[in-house]
Design an enzyme around this catalytic site. Structure first.
Site, short mmCIF file in Angstrom:
data_model
loop_
_atom_site.label_atom_id
_atom_site.label_comp_id
_atom_site.label_asym_id
_atom_site.label_seq_id
_atom_site.Cartn_x
_atom_site.Cartn_y
_atom_site.Cartn_z
N CYS A 23 0.82 -1.22 0.00
CA CYS A 23 0.00 0.00 0.00
C CYS A 23 0.85 1.27 0.00
O CYS A 23 0.55 2.22 -0.70
CB CYS A 23 -0.93 0.00 1.20
SG CYS A 23 -1.46 -1.64 1.73
N LYS B 112 -5.42 3.43 7.66
CA LYS B 112 -5.34 4.28 8.86
C LYS B 112 -4.45 5.49 8.65
O LYS B 112 -4.55 6.48 9.35
CB LYS B 112 -4.81 3.46 10.05
CG LYS B 112 -5.84 3.05 11.05
CD LYS B 112 -7.05 2.40 10.47
CE LYS B 112 -6.71 1.06 9.89
NZ LYS B 112 -7.83 0.38 9.24
N SER C 99 -13.75 -4.31 7.37
CA SER C 99 -12.90 -3.83 6.29
C SER C 99 -13.78 -3.12 5.28
O SER C 99 -14.97 -3.44 5.14
CB SER C 99 -12.23 -5.03 5.64
OG SER C 99 -11.79 -4.70 4.35
N CYS D 279 -5.50 -0.95 -1.76
CA CYS D 279 -6.48 -1.91 -2.25
C CYS D 279 -7.35 -1.24 -3.31
O CYS D 279 -7.80 -0.10 -3.15
CB CYS D 279 -7.30 -2.45 -1.09
SG CYS D 279 -6.29 -3.44 0.03
FE1 FES Z 1 -3.47 -1.26 2.81
FE2 FES Z 1 -5.82 -2.19 1.83
S1 FES Z 1 -4.89 -0.26 1.52
S2 FES Z 1 -4.48 -3.16 3.28
#
Ligand code: FES
Length: 549
Positions: A43, A118, A465, A188
């Site tokens: 990420c 976060k 999530s 993600c």
């Molecule tokens: Fe880092 Fe999804 S943006 S786990």
């Protein structure tokens, strides 16, 4: 007086000389560049490179950059492990560490480079506390993966666990999907928490529209980062500090963006936390009201459709979303954007790709209402968050199946002990009880994969999530650890969820609840030392953003 000219700061100068600074550089405005790089996740993997480009932009605009970085926790790597307890806690640690560096080094301006979930709210919270001219650089989404002729994201990975359980995939399929789902650096790849919060940074006015949309590995990203360095210097010249940018109207626009783009339930926590740091009044119910009257106009996974963040960028990005929302009168225009443009400028600059199918109009949206709803009732007197996924309202009445941890519930799903109609209750996973308010993707993913996503409801004082979908209700407050009604539920009790009425009721007579309350004892927490214990001692209710100050 600058360090270069203050006779008493000679010792400080010696350390700056040691790092290669000239006196000229000491006399220039110093721009702190906070990166949330860690080598523990894809990420934020590009952040060091981005920081170098931001630094170039700062130098080119007459400033001196000073880089530092913070921790970050990967939600995906920690999901379904005790490590997930560190995730929400990391928001506070990141905010605290950026704040501390800002207080220690008294930067004239700040850029925060953020990505994974976060890190985005944490960066914004720190900027609100420090209140120096600031810019947020969202590092950008991962490209979608490609598997068996279709685009895939991390959402497909988690749901594939459930598909394996019912025999639709075997282990070799699952392993093959894992090799293809995440093709490189970036967050993600659809409208999960990170991208939701990247949009929030834009709509709050703290991030320049058009920069965050650029995927992490796209060529244009480095040039955009350099521009961010220049914008930081312009923000300094205009004194565009968060208290002038992050206003009540900007906060309203950010809530609208979460609703209109089908954002994650975590945005509720983070918006509440940001509001508190900025000293702005915001109640959880206001977020629910905005979601109720704002349709989803982007066809993004998981709530609006099947598109990914890459598709949104190619279609015209968040600037195009601004255009649509402005046309419908859903945004407040009296806001300051960090790059000096107005929302009308952003809308005019939007480059809509002809024939694009990703951003709809408010009149003909993908879904008639936002993805989230706030419920209250005897099971959650202080509120909870329902992920409606933009679907029609529903009423669900069913027997409770109660678990005192996420892991117990996961086992029950694995052993086929959950059936259609059930209301799964997972408790002692709240901010103080967990501690750390774990995400429940390891439950929601397999439920969807087993075809139970719309026939089973899940209620928890933990959270979800951004990838999660189905009838999921989290952030139940007060949490079980503090003796909230969720602690009193027993197997077989009837729970009634009515999204249209905005209620969640535990159908147990008050006298019986009183008996249970009198017999209730707070359980021992699994972790009773270190940072999690410190966190548990200070963290507030999820309905107030689970902040520690
Ligand atoms: Fe880092 Fe999804 S943006 S786990």
């Amino acid at each position: 007086m600058s360090i270069a000219d203050d006779p008493d700061r000679a010792p400080a100068r010696s350390h700056l000389y040691a790092m290669g600074w000239s006196e000229e550089e000491m006399r220039r405005p110093v721009v702190g560049i906070a990166s949330t790089w860690t080598g523990t996740m894809p990420c934020n993997l590009t952040h060091r490179e981005l920081a170098a480009h931001v630094a170039e932009g700062v130098r080119a605009a007459g400033g001196t950059p000073m880089e530092f970085n913070t921790i970050a926790v990967s939600d995906n790597l920690t999901m379904h492990t005790p490590g997930m307890r560190a995730s929400l806690v990391s928001r506070e640690v990141i905010a605290d560490s950026i704040e501390l560096m800002g207080r220690a080094h008294e930067f004239d301006a700040l850029v925060v480079i953020v990505g994974c979930d976060k890190t985005v709210p944490a960066g914004i919270m720190a900027l609100a506390r420090l209140d120096v001219p600031s810019v947020v650089l969202y590092s950008g989404s991962m490209m979608p993966g490609r598997w068996r002729g279709r685009d895939v994201t991390i959402q497909d990975m988690w749901e594939a666990l459930g598909e394996r359980a019912v025999g639709r995939l075997d282990q070799s399929d699952l392993d093959d999907l894992a090799r293809h789902a995440c093709p490189g650096a970036g967050t993600c790849a659809a409208q999960y928490t990170a991208n939701t919060m990247g949009g929030v940074a834009d709509f709050l006015g703290l991030a320049p529209f058009g920069v965050g949309d650029i995927p992490a590995v796209a060529e244009d990203k480095n040039a955009a980062a350099r521009r961010v360095g220049e914008i930081a210097m312009q923000a300094l010249a205009r004194d565009a500090r968060p208290s002038r940018v992050l206003t009540a109207d900007a906060l309203h626009n950010a809530i609208v963006s979460v609703a209109a783009m089908g954002g994650s339930t975590n945005a509720v926590l983070h918006l509440l936390a940001i509001a508190r740091e900025a000293g702005l009044p915001l109640e959880i119910d206001e977020i629910g009201e905005v979601c109720r009257r704002t349709p989803i106009i982007t066809g993004l996974k998981p709530s609006g459709g099947e598109h990914t963040a890459l598709d949104l960028w190619r279609a015209g990005g968040t600037s195009l979303v601004v255009r649509r929302l402005l046309e419908a009168g859903l945004l407040r225009e009296n806001v300051t954007l960090v790059d000096g443009r107005t929302l009308a400028d952003v809308a005019a600059d939007a480059q809509e790709r002809p024939g694009q199918q990703v951003v709809a109009s408010v009149e003909q949206p993908f879904k008639p209402r936002g993805a989230l709803a706030i419920l209250r009732g005897s099971l959650a007197p202080d509120g909870c968050v329902l992920k409606l996924g933009g679907k029609d309202d529903f009423r669900h009445e069913g027997p409770a199946k109660v678990f005192d941890s996420e892991n117990d519930c996961y086992l029950a799903i694995e052993q086929d002990r959950i059936v259609a109609g059930d209301v799964i209750v997972v408790r002692y996973e709240g901010p103080a009880g967990g501690p750390g308010m774990r995400e429940m993707l390891s439950i929601t993913g397999p439920l969807v994969g087993r075809g139970l996503g719309s026939s089973v409801a899940l209620v928890t004082d933990g959270r979800f999530s951004g990838v999660s979908h189905g009838r999921v209700i989290g952030h139940v407050a007060p949490e079980a650890y503090h003796g909230g009604p969720i602690a009193l539920v027993r197997d077989g009790d009837t729970v009634i969820i009515d999204s249209a009425a905005g209620t969640i009721e535990l159908a147990v007579p008050e006298e019986e609840l009183e008996r249970r309350r009198a017999a209730w004892r707070r359980p021992e927490r699994e972790v009773e030392r270190g940072v999690l214990t410190k966190y548990a001692a200070t963290v507030g209710s999820a309905s107030d953003g689970a902040v520690t100050a």
